[in-house]
Design a protein around this motif. Sequence first.
Motif, PDB file in Angstrom:
ATOM      1  N   LEU A 244     -13.891  -6.365  34.482  1.00 48.61           N
ATOM      2  CA  LEU A 244     -13.485  -6.551  33.201  1.00 48.61           C
ATOM      3  C   LEU A 244     -12.053  -6.115  33.317  1.00 48.61           C
ATOM      4  CD1 LEU A 244     -13.420  -6.955  30.015  1.00 48.61           C
ATOM      5  CD2 LEU A 244     -14.448  -4.629  29.832  1.00 48.61           C
ATOM      6  N   THR A 245     -11.080  -6.934  32.917  1.00 49.69           N
ATOM      7  CA  THR A 245      -9.520  -6.370  32.643  1.00 49.69           C
ATOM      8  C   THR A 245      -8.997  -6.234  31.207  1.00 49.69           C
ATOM      9  OG1 THR A 245      -9.077  -7.722  34.880  1.00 49.69           O
ATOM     10  CG2 THR A 245      -7.147  -7.422  33.113  1.00 49.69           C
ATOM     11  N   PHE A 246      -8.574  -4.886  31.133  1.00 53.59           N
ATOM     12  CA  PHE A 246      -8.233  -4.815  29.821  1.00 53.59           C
ATOM     13  C   PHE A 246      -6.593  -4.459  29.655  1.00 53.59           C
ATOM     14  CE2 PHE A 246      -7.770  -1.765  26.262  1.00 53.59           C
ATOM     15  CZ  PHE A 246      -8.337  -2.381  25.246  1.00 53.59           C
ATOM     16  N   TYR A 247      -6.192  -5.211  28.692  1.00 53.41           N
ATOM     17  CA  TYR A 247      -4.623  -5.161  28.952  1.00 53.41           C
ATOM     18  C   TYR A 247      -3.987  -4.717  27.662  1.00 53.41           C
ATOM     19  CZ  TYR A 247       0.223  -7.328  29.279  1.00 53.41           C
ATOM     20  OH  TYR A 247       1.688  -7.691  29.361  1.00 53.41           O
ATOM     21  N   ALA A 248      -3.226  -3.771  27.574  1.00 56.59           N
ATOM     22  CA  ALA A 248      -2.277  -3.297  26.444  1.00 56.59           C
ATOM     23  C   ALA A 248      -1.011  -3.061  26.724  1.00 56.59           C
ATOM     24  CB  ALA A 248      -2.979  -1.856  26.297  1.00 56.59           C
ATOM     25  N   ASP A 249       0.003  -3.909  26.181  1.00 56.49           N
ATOM     26  CA  ASP A 249       1.311  -4.142  26.311  1.00 56.49           C
ATOM     27  C   ASP A 249       1.731  -4.649  25.180  1.00 56.49           C
ATOM     28  OD1 ASP A 249       3.959  -4.176  27.498  1.00 56.49           O
ATOM     29  OD2 ASP A 249       3.131  -3.700  29.468  1.00 56.49           O
ATOM     30  N   ASP A 250       2.807  -5.821  25.384  1.00 53.54           N
ATOM     31  CA  ASP A 250       3.293  -6.645  24.145  1.00 53.54           C
ATOM     32  C   ASP A 250       1.924  -7.252  23.442  1.00 53.54           C
ATOM     33  OD1 ASP A 250       5.906  -6.226  25.011  1.00 53.54           O
ATOM     34  OD2 ASP A 250       6.033  -8.067  26.201  1.00 53.54           O
ATOM     35  N   SER A 251       0.951  -7.476  23.841  1.00 54.48           N
ATOM     36  CA  SER A 251      -0.377  -7.975  23.414  1.00 54.48           C
ATOM     37  C   SER A 251      -1.494  -6.983  23.629  1.00 54.48           C
ATOM     38  CB  SER A 251      -0.604  -9.389  23.495  1.00 54.48           C
ATOM     39  OG  SER A 251      -0.499  -9.596  25.017  1.00 54.48           O
ATOM     40  N   VAL A 252      -2.574  -7.017  23.064  1.00 51.71           N
ATOM     41  CA  VAL A 252      -3.641  -6.307  23.686  1.00 51.71           C
ATOM     42  C   VAL A 252      -5.134  -7.245  23.701  1.00 51.71           C
ATOM     43  CG1 VAL A 252      -5.490  -4.345  23.010  1.00 51.71           C
ATOM     44  CG2 VAL A 252      -2.922  -4.243  22.242  1.00 51.71           C
ATOM     45  N   GLY A 253      -5.527  -7.028  24.814  1.00 49.35           N
ATOM     46  CA  GLY A 253      -6.702  -8.266  24.998  1.00 49.35           C
ATOM     47  C   GLY A 253      -7.503  -7.745  26.269  1.00 49.35           C
ATOM     48  N   ALA A 254      -8.668  -8.706  26.239  1.00 47.12           N
ATOM     49  CA  ALA A 254      -9.673  -8.504  27.576  1.00 47.12           C
ATOM     50  C   ALA A 254     -10.068  -9.784  27.931  1.00 47.12           C
ATOM     51  CB  ALA A 254     -10.678  -7.319  27.023  1.00 47.12           C
ATOM     52  N   ALA A 255     -10.225  -9.633  29.234  1.00 47.20           N
ATOM     53  CA  ALA A 255     -10.978 -10.919  29.760  1.00 47.20           C
ATOM     54  C   ALA A 255     -11.634 -10.451  31.197  1.00 47.20           C
ATOM     55  CB  ALA A 255     -10.128 -11.986  30.463  1.00 47.20           C
ATOM     56  N   TYR A 256     -12.912 -10.891  31.405  1.00 51.91           N
ATOM     57  CA  TYR A 256     -13.593 -10.703  32.477  1.00 51.91           C
ATOM     58  C   TYR A 256     -14.156 -11.886  33.518  1.00 51.91           C
ATOM     59  CZ  TYR A 256     -17.517 -13.149  30.130  1.00 51.91           C
ATOM     60  OH  TYR A 256     -18.617 -13.912  29.328  1.00 51.91           O
ATOM     61  N   SER A 257     -14.453 -11.434  34.624  1.00 49.70           N
ATOM     62  CA  SER A 257     -14.775 -12.696  35.541  1.00 49.70           C
ATOM     63  C   SER A 257     -16.203 -12.424  35.994  1.00 49.70           C
ATOM     64  CB  SER A 257     -13.782 -12.488  36.738  1.00 49.70           C
ATOM     65  OG  SER A 257     -14.019 -11.239  37.522  1.00 49.70           O
ATOM     66  N   ASN A 258     -16.822 -13.424  36.198  1.00 51.12           N
ATOM     67  CA  ASN A 258     -18.341 -13.581  36.642  1.00 51.12           C
ATOM     68  C   ASN A 258     -18.434 -14.767  37.718  1.00 51.12           C
ATOM     69  OD1 ASN A 258     -18.200 -15.852  35.166  1.00 51.12           O
ATOM     70  ND2 ASN A 258     -19.760 -14.920  33.600  1.00 51.12           N
ATOM     71  N   ASP A 259     -19.599 -15.091  37.967  1.00 50.34           N
ATOM     72  CA  ASP A 259     -19.872 -16.128  38.955  1.00 50.34           C
ATOM     73  C   ASP A 259     -19.445 -17.519  38.434  1.00 50.34           C
ATOM     74  OD1 ASP A 259     -21.802 -16.443  36.635  1.00 50.34           O
ATOM     75  OD2 ASP A 259     -23.368 -17.017  38.128  1.00 50.34           O
ATOM     76  N   LEU A 260     -18.981 -17.739  37.109  1.00 47.20           N
ATOM     77  CA  LEU A 260     -18.352 -19.108  37.007  1.00 47.20           C
ATOM     78  C   LEU A 260     -16.945 -19.001  36.785  1.00 47.20           C
ATOM     79  CD1 LEU A 260     -20.635 -19.974  34.167  1.00 47.20           C
ATOM     80  CD2 LEU A 260     -20.739 -20.782  36.103  1.00 47.20           C
ATOM     81  N   GLY A 261     -16.197 -17.871  36.778  1.00 52.73           N
ATOM     82  CA  GLY A 261     -14.840 -17.759  36.609  1.00 52.73           C
ATOM     83  C   GLY A 261     -14.136 -16.491  35.570  1.00 52.73           C
ATOM     84  N   VAL A 262     -13.091 -17.028  34.714  1.00 53.37           N
ATOM     85  CA  VAL A 262     -12.688 -16.057  33.789  1.00 53.37           C
ATOM     86  C   VAL A 262     -12.955 -16.536  32.347  1.00 53.37           C
ATOM     87  CG1 VAL A 262     -10.497 -15.130  32.845  1.00 53.37           C
ATOM     88  CG2 VAL A 262     -10.880 -15.330  35.524  1.00 53.37           C
ATOM     89  N   HIS A 263     -13.242 -15.316  31.546  1.00 55.92           N
ATOM     90  CA  HIS A 263     -13.462 -15.865  30.260  1.00 55.92           C
ATOM     91  C   HIS A 263     -12.794 -14.743  29.363  1.00 55.92           C
ATOM     92  CE1 HIS A 263     -17.083 -17.795  31.913  1.00 55.92           C
ATOM     93  NE2 HIS A 263     -17.257 -16.722  32.660  1.00 55.92           N
ATOM     94  N   VAL A 264     -12.346 -15.203  28.398  1.00 60.91           N
ATOM     95  CA  VAL A 264     -11.459 -13.974  27.339  1.00 60.91           C
ATOM     96  C   VAL A 264     -12.594 -13.656  26.338  1.00 60.91           C
ATOM     97  CG1 VAL A 264      -9.813 -14.241  25.719  1.00 60.91           C
ATOM     98  CG2 VAL A 264      -9.343 -15.447  27.573  1.00 60.91           C
ATOM     99  N   ILE A 265     -12.549 -12.134  26.147  1.00 56.33           N
ATOM    100  CA  ILE A 265     -13.390 -11.843  25.241  1.00 56.33           C
ATOM    101  C   ILE A 265     -12.483 -11.664  23.878  1.00 56.33           C
ATOM    102  CG2 ILE A 265     -14.344  -9.545  24.583  1.00 56.33           C
ATOM    103  CD1 ILE A 265     -14.893  -8.931  27.495  1.00 56.33           C
TER     104      ILE A 265
END
Length: 381
Positions: free
Chosen positions: A217-238
Amino acid sequence: MPNQAHFSASFARPSTPAAKCMHHIRLGQQLIRNELVEATGLSQPTVTRAVTALMQAGLVRERPDLTLSSGPGRPNIPLELAPSPWIHAGVAIGTKSSYVALFDTKGRTLRDAMLEISAADLDPDTFIEHLIAGVNRLTTGLDLPLVGIGVATSGKVTNAGVVTASNLGWDGVDIAGRLNYQFSVPATVASAIPAIAASELQASPLPHPEQPTPITLTFYADDSVGAAYSNDLGVHVIGPLATTRGSGLDTLGMAAEDALSTQGFLSRVSDQGIFANSLGELVTIAKDNETAREFLNDRATLLAHTAAEAAETVKPSTLVLSGSAFSEDPQGRSVFASQLKKEYDADIELRLIPTHRENVRAAARAVALDRLLNEPLTLVP
């Protein structure tokens, strides 16, 4: 020349035999075909055909000088990534500055530069002209052809590469079309948060087909705030992320993007009578101002709550922290980690992308290499 279509990145796991073999060879040193069969779960003939196609494309080469005798039969000739036949441009657009770089097929940075121009203060056409000039400056004097350009940006991106980003003042900006027309190569455009998550995916070995894929899980907090995760299929935005709770910042029920992005946070702080033009300036003020420090700690606590909610959804083994909220405020980072432990009672590895430069390089590299890593044979001129 390659297909001139432009598109938004999907950041999928390599799925074709050529892409899977390319991924293993790119991350390894020398591999023999039997090792690729074991690593990918593909049949020997399938691996042989994929490797042959990659060699014909100039992406992979044999190293007969490193062959070790293994008794009778055909010798196992090691394979490695060939010297890069092409270059890939990547751009990470920020509110006040943007990063431009050229990468080889292994993902190494050949040339890069920060463009100290504000996307928010220029009209989109003028800003894109600056980006085009920046890419042209970097490619000057290089003999290798440019075969693709990728852009990571804040805001929302359509499948056609059209961007709407409130922090940039953009509404329906067709940046993919402009870059595609200018450079006559495919243009990949994606939001920065999944791009940073994709950089983790691109740098990680593919799991064996019989093994579970660890979730990051990648959690980003800067000019924007958001999260995305990677699994066996690829990357998905939460999304959407959990709303914020009551605090000294008075953010009860607000969307995390509005309350906890850098600009949103500084606006909440200014409502309380403390004024700073940047997060770094506020962190400096907080050294001698307890109220400013309390606000920074409030933000870190609320970010931890939001991250814990996202983690409960996907159950990651690793949480990657990215953005100035973590890199520029070490004390806030400690508050975040402590609060996360209280709210998410599961074993999780925390990892930090420590600097802004590494963040933007990761995002730019991911969009620059996405097409190569998922469809390597389609880029052959």
